[in-house]
Design a protein around this motif. Structure first.
Motif, short mmCIF file in Angstrom:
data_model
loop_
_atom_site.label_atom_id
_atom_site.label_comp_id
_atom_site.label_asym_id
_atom_site.label_seq_id
_atom_site.Cartn_x
_atom_site.Cartn_y
_atom_site.Cartn_z
N GLU A 37 -28.87 -35.28 -48.02
CA GLU A 37 -29.22 -33.86 -48.10
C GLU A 37 -30.51 -33.57 -47.34
OE1 GLU A 37 -28.93 -32.30 -52.12
OE2 GLU A 37 -27.47 -33.84 -52.64
N PRO A 38 -30.50 -33.72 -46.01
CA PRO A 38 -31.72 -33.56 -45.21
C PRO A 38 -32.32 -32.16 -45.27
CG PRO A 38 -29.77 -33.72 -43.79
CD PRO A 38 -29.34 -34.08 -45.17
N GLU A 39 -31.50 -31.14 -45.58
CA GLU A 39 -32.02 -29.77 -45.64
C GLU A 39 -33.04 -29.59 -46.76
OE1 GLU A 39 -28.96 -29.88 -48.79
OE2 GLU A 39 -29.07 -30.71 -46.77
N THR A 40 -33.05 -30.51 -47.72
CA THR A 40 -33.98 -30.45 -48.85
C THR A 40 -35.43 -30.41 -48.38
OG1 THR A 40 -32.40 -31.70 -50.18
CG2 THR A 40 -34.65 -31.61 -51.01
N TRP A 41 -35.71 -31.03 -47.24
CA TRP A 41 -37.11 -31.14 -46.77
C TRP A 41 -37.41 -30.24 -45.58
CZ3 TRP A 41 -34.22 -35.09 -48.70
CH2 TRP A 41 -34.70 -35.62 -49.90
N GLU A 42 -36.62 -29.17 -45.42
CA GLU A 42 -36.82 -28.29 -44.27
C GLU A 42 -38.25 -27.77 -44.19
OE1 GLU A 42 -35.08 -24.08 -42.45
OE2 GLU A 42 -34.20 -24.92 -44.28
N ARG A 47 -41.80 -35.60 -45.55
CA ARG A 47 -40.35 -35.71 -45.70
C ARG A 47 -39.96 -36.96 -46.48
NH1 ARG A 47 -38.60 -32.18 -41.01
NH2 ARG A 47 -39.87 -30.41 -41.65
N ALA A 48 -38.86 -36.85 -47.19
CA ALA A 48 -38.34 -38.00 -47.93
C ALA A 48 -36.89 -38.25 -47.57
CB ALA A 48 -38.49 -37.76 -49.43
N ASN A 49 -36.52 -37.86 -46.34
CA ASN A 49 -35.14 -38.06 -45.89
C ASN A 49 -35.00 -39.46 -45.29
OD1 ASN A 49 -36.95 -37.02 -43.91
ND2 ASN A 49 -35.27 -36.66 -42.51
N ARG A 139 -48.07 -23.00 -53.97
CA ARG A 139 -48.11 -22.65 -52.56
C ARG A 139 -46.76 -22.93 -51.92
NH1 ARG A 139 -53.99 -24.65 -50.16
NH2 ARG A 139 -55.25 -23.62 -51.77
N ALA A 140 -46.46 -22.19 -50.87
CA ALA A 140 -45.22 -22.44 -50.13
C ALA A 140 -45.37 -21.93 -48.71
CB ALA A 140 -44.04 -21.74 -50.81
N ASP A 141 -44.54 -22.45 -47.84
CA ASP A 141 -44.40 -21.88 -46.50
C ASP A 141 -43.94 -20.44 -46.69
OD1 ASP A 141 -43.19 -21.06 -43.98
OD2 ASP A 141 -43.19 -23.18 -43.40
N ASN A 142 -44.60 -19.51 -46.03
CA ASN A 142 -44.27 -18.10 -46.22
C ASN A 142 -42.86 -17.75 -45.74
OD1 ASN A 142 -45.14 -15.60 -47.26
ND2 ASN A 142 -45.58 -14.83 -45.21
N ASN A 143 -42.20 -18.67 -45.02
CA ASN A 143 -40.82 -18.45 -44.60
C ASN A 143 -39.81 -19.00 -45.60
OD1 ASN A 143 -41.33 -17.21 -42.04
ND2 ASN A 143 -41.88 -19.21 -41.21
N ASN A 144 -40.30 -19.72 -46.60
CA ASN A 144 -39.40 -20.39 -47.55
C ASN A 144 -39.02 -19.43 -48.67
OD1 ASN A 144 -38.03 -22.11 -49.25
ND2 ASN A 144 -39.57 -23.73 -49.22
N GLN A 145 -38.08 -18.54 -48.35
CA GLN A 145 -37.74 -17.46 -49.28
C GLN A 145 -37.15 -17.97 -50.60
OE1 GLN A 145 -38.74 -14.31 -48.91
NE2 GLN A 145 -39.75 -15.13 -47.08
N ARG A 146 -36.37 -19.05 -50.55
CA ARG A 146 -35.78 -19.59 -51.79
C ARG A 146 -36.87 -20.04 -52.75
NH1 ARG A 146 -32.01 -24.45 -50.79
NH2 ARG A 146 -33.92 -25.64 -50.96
N SER A 147 -37.86 -20.75 -52.22
CA SER A 147 -38.94 -21.24 -53.05
C SER A 147 -39.80 -20.10 -53.60
CB SER A 147 -39.82 -22.20 -52.23
OG SER A 147 -40.85 -22.72 -53.01
N MET A 166 -51.70 -24.33 -41.84
CA MET A 166 -51.55 -25.76 -41.56
C MET A 166 -50.41 -25.99 -40.59
SD MET A 166 -49.76 -27.13 -45.09
CE MET A 166 -51.26 -26.96 -46.03
N PRO A 167 -50.41 -27.15 -39.92
CA PRO A 167 -49.30 -27.44 -39.01
C PRO A 167 -48.02 -27.73 -39.79
CG PRO A 167 -50.79 -29.32 -39.14
CD PRO A 167 -51.42 -28.22 -39.94
N THR A 168 -46.90 -27.45 -39.17
CA THR A 168 -45.62 -27.85 -39.76
C THR A 168 -45.28 -29.23 -39.21
OG1 THR A 168 -44.46 -26.64 -38.02
CG2 THR A 168 -44.74 -25.52 -40.14
N LEU A 169 -44.43 -29.92 -39.93
CA LEU A 169 -44.11 -31.30 -39.57
C LEU A 169 -43.33 -31.38 -38.27
CD1 LEU A 169 -44.61 -34.10 -40.90
CD2 LEU A 169 -42.30 -33.94 -41.79
N GLY A 170 -43.83 -32.18 -37.34
CA GLY A 170 -43.09 -32.47 -36.12
C GLY A 170 -42.97 -31.35 -35.13
#
Length: 199
Positions: A37-42, A47-49, A139-147, A166-170
């Motif tokens: 379930e890689p989408e879990t860490w979007e 990341r824990a994928n 706290r959350a990424d402001n784009n993470n509407q589900r969270s 903060m920077p996003t991963l990768g």
């Protein structure tokens, strides 16, 4: 109470969930979600994928627990008998009576089942009623509407957005972080009963 007095063997449970301290051996309990379930860490910064990333994720959490700045939990869904994911207290400041609640993720089979509300109820009750916290921050990424929707649904109040926080991963893209919180009096005045009525 000083940080060093944060309990080290916390178990929180009700009829639906059990939260206990995360351990190195829990790689095996969370590996299925990690692999499939890689989408879990979007929106995750760590990341824990995949097995290697999951092992790294748990080692970082355990090191921070040892440093007494975090307390990571593994979440057991009691109805299915399966491990659902993980969550943690972090930025624990016993002197200021504040902490953050986050790094929360669940496998897709456990989303939308009510499990998150049960976890948040137990964690908030512990934070405010056992630890005596004055403030729990989210706290959350402001784009993470589900969270963000999940946090608002349990009674969190939006405080604002830290732009280019903060920077996003990768990637070269920086994220805006939304800040939400629940205060002690809000927990006792309304949030606790509202959340309890929805369990």
């Amino acid at each position: 109470m000083p940080t060093s007095q944060f309990p080290q063997d916390v178990i929180l449970e009700d009829e639906m969930v059990l939260l206990r301290a995360l351990q190195a051996t829990d790689v095996n309990n969370l590996l299925d979600i990690s692999l499939h379930e890689p989408e879990t860490w979007e929106y995750s910064l760590v990341r824990a994928n995949g097995k290697e990333n999951l092992e790294n994720y748990i080692q970082i959490a355990l090191k921070n627990k040892e440093d007494q700045t975090e307390f990571p939990f593994i979440v057991l869904d009691k109805k299915s008998g399966k491990y659902a994911g993980s969550t943690r207290f972090y930025d624990i400041n016993m002197g200021f009576k504040t902490l953050q609640l986050g790094y929360t993720w669940y496998g897709k089979d456990f989303r939308g089942t009510g499990l998150n509300k049960h976890c948040k109820y137990l964690l908030l009750q512990f934070a405010f009623e056992t630890l005596g916290m004055e403030r729990v921050e989210f706290r959350a990424d402001n784009n993470n509407q589900r969270s963000i929707a999940a946090m608002k649904s349990i009674g969190c109040k939006v405080e604002g957005v830290m732009r280019s926080h903060m920077p996003t991963l990768g990637s070269d893209v920086r994220r805006d972080s939304i800040i939400l919180s629940i205060l002690k009096y809000e927990w006792f005045d309304e949030v606790k009963e509202n959340l309890k009525s929805r369990l």
